[in-house]
Design a protein around this motif. Sequence first.
Motif, mmCIF file in Angstrom:
data_model
loop_
_atom_site.group_PDB
_atom_site.id
_atom_site.type_symbol
_atom_site.label_atom_id
_atom_site.label_comp_id
_atom_site.label_asym_id
_atom_site.label_seq_id
_atom_site.Cartn_x
_atom_site.Cartn_y
_atom_site.Cartn_z
ATOM 1 N N ILE A 1 0.848 -1.190 0.000
ATOM 2 C CA ILE A 1 0.000 0.000 0.000
ATOM 3 C C ILE A 1 0.882 1.237 0.000
ATOM 4 O O ILE A 1 2.060 1.178 0.361
ATOM 5 C CB ILE A 1 -0.955 0.053 1.212
ATOM 6 N N ILE A 2 0.290 2.330 -0.437
ATOM 7 C CA ILE A 2 0.908 3.639 -0.291
ATOM 8 C C ILE A 2 -0.193 4.615 0.099
ATOM 9 O O ILE A 2 -1.315 4.538 -0.413
ATOM 10 C CB ILE A 2 1.653 4.093 -1.565
ATOM 11 N N ILE A 3 0.139 5.491 1.027
ATOM 12 C CA ILE A 3 -0.811 6.507 1.466
ATOM 13 C C ILE A 3 -0.320 7.852 0.953
ATOM 14 O O ILE A 3 0.834 8.224 1.177
ATOM 15 C CB ILE A 3 -0.948 6.524 2.992
ATOM 16 N N VAL A 4 -1.201 8.546 0.248
ATOM 17 C CA VAL A 4 -0.893 9.886 -0.242
ATOM 18 C C VAL A 4 -1.587 10.869 0.699
ATOM 19 O O VAL A 4 -2.812 10.922 0.748
ATOM 20 C CB VAL A 4 -1.384 10.080 -1.698
ATOM 21 N N PRO A 5 -0.804 11.645 1.464
ATOM 22 C CA PRO A 5 -1.409 12.591 2.401
ATOM 23 C C PRO A 5 -2.144 13.719 1.689
ATOM 24 O O PRO A 5 -1.803 14.094 0.564
ATOM 25 C CB PRO A 5 -0.210 13.153 3.178
ATOM 26 N N LYS A 6 -3.135 14.257 2.360
ATOM 27 C CA LYS A 6 -3.890 15.392 1.816
ATOM 28 C C LYS A 6 -2.935 16.501 1.417
ATOM 29 O O LYS A 6 -1.915 16.739 2.068
ATOM 30 C CB LYS A 6 -4.931 15.878 2.811
ATOM 31 N N GLY A 7 -3.245 17.144 0.297
ATOM 32 C CA GLY A 7 -2.460 18.272 -0.179
ATOM 33 C C GLY A 7 -1.222 17.924 -0.976
ATOM 34 O O GLY A 7 -0.570 18.816 -1.518
ATOM 35 N N VAL A 8 -0.878 16.642 -1.084
ATOM 36 C CA VAL A 8 0.332 16.244 -1.807
ATOM 37 C C VAL A 8 -0.020 15.938 -3.269
ATOM 38 O O VAL A 8 -0.850 15.068 -3.546
ATOM 39 C CB VAL A 8 1.007 15.018 -1.152
ATOM 40 N N GLU A 9 0.622 16.648 -4.173
ATOM 41 C CA GLU A 9 0.382 16.430 -5.598
ATOM 42 C C GLU A 9 0.980 15.081 -5.998
ATOM 43 O O GLU A 9 2.105 14.751 -5.620
ATOM 44 C CB GLU A 9 0.995 17.571 -6.405
ATOM 45 N N HIS A 10 0.204 14.317 -6.766
ATOM 46 C CA HIS A 10 0.640 12.978 -7.169
ATOM 47 C C HIS A 10 0.043 12.616 -8.521
ATOM 48 O O HIS A 10 -0.896 13.247 -8.991
ATOM 49 C CB HIS A 10 0.242 11.943 -6.105
ATOM 50 N N ASN A 11 0.622 11.587 -9.124
ATOM 51 C CA ASN A 11 0.171 11.108 -10.428
ATOM 52 C C ASN A 11 0.402 9.602 -10.501
ATOM 53 O O ASN A 11 1.523 9.163 -10.722
ATOM 54 C CB ASN A 11 0.928 11.826 -11.551
ATOM 55 N N PRO A 12 -0.641 8.778 -10.312
ATOM 56 C CA PRO A 12 -0.484 7.332 -10.438
ATOM 57 C C PRO A 12 -0.183 6.965 -11.893
ATOM 58 O O PRO A 12 -0.813 7.488 -12.814
ATOM 59 C CB PRO A 12 -1.843 6.774 -10.018
ATOM 60 N N THR A 13 0.770 6.070 -12.076
ATOM 61 C CA THR A 13 1.216 5.705 -13.413
ATOM 62 C C THR A 13 1.551 4.221 -13.458
ATOM 63 O O THR A 13 1.955 3.637 -12.458
ATOM 64 C CB THR A 13 2.477 6.529 -13.778
ATOM 65 N N THR A 14 1.395 3.635 -14.643
ATOM 66 C CA THR A 14 1.868 2.263 -14.867
ATOM 67 C C THR A 14 2.873 2.305 -16.017
ATOM 68 O O THR A 14 2.956 3.305 -16.729
ATOM 69 C CB THR A 14 0.711 1.305 -15.207
ATOM 70 N N LYS A 15 3.612 1.229 -16.182
ATOM 71 C CA LYS A 15 4.622 1.190 -17.237
ATOM 72 C C LYS A 15 4.464 -0.069 -18.084
ATOM 73 O O LYS A 15 3.812 -1.021 -17.679
ATOM 74 C CB LYS A 15 6.028 1.236 -16.632
ATOM 75 N N ASN A 16 5.092 -0.030 -19.240
ATOM 76 C CA ASN A 16 5.160 -1.189 -20.139
ATOM 77 C C ASN A 16 3.787 -1.734 -20.519
ATOM 78 O O ASN A 16 3.602 -2.937 -20.649
ATOM 79 C CB ASN A 16 6.010 -2.300 -19.512
ATOM 80 N N ASN A 17 2.814 -0.846 -20.657
ATOM 81 C CA ASN A 17 1.470 -1.233 -21.075
ATOM 82 C C ASN A 17 0.794 -2.213 -20.104
ATOM 83 O O ASN A 17 -0.107 -2.952 -20.474
ATOM 84 C CB ASN A 17 1.497 -1.817 -22.499
#
Length: 121
Positions: free
Chosen positions: A74-90
Motif C-alpha cells: 500500500i501507499i498513502i498519499v497525504p492530503k495536499g500532496v500532488e501525485h500522479n499514479p502511473t503504470t509502465k510497459n502497457n
Amino acid sequence: MKPINITEKFTKFSKNWHPHQIAVVDDMQVILAKLKGEFVWHSHDHEDELFQVIKGTLYMQFRDRTEIVNEGEIIIVPKGVEHNPTTKNNEEVHVILFEKLSTAHTGNVKHKRTQTKYPKI
C-alpha cells in the motif's frame, strides 16, 4: 454483511481509470480501479488516499520522486500532496482505494479522465 470477492468484482468492468465502489465504511468508500498508462497530476486538499496494489506494479509519481508500489503493498498519499499514479510497459494494474466519500476523483483538476460518479458493483 456478506463477504466481497475482490477478484470477482474486478471481472465486472474493463475500463481503465474508471473507479467502481464496492463498499462504504462510515464516511469512507472502498473503490476498485484498473489503471493503465499515466493518469493526471492532482491533489486532494482535505483527504488522504490509500492505494493497495492487488495486481501489477504502480508507480506513484510525486514532484520530487517516484515510489514503486508492488503487489500486496500500500501507499498513502497525504492530503495536499500532488501525485500522479502511473503504470509502465502497457501493464494494467488493479488497485483498491480507501478514501472519504467527499474525495473528488482528480481533486480540483478537471480533466477528460475525471469521473464524478462511481458505479456501485
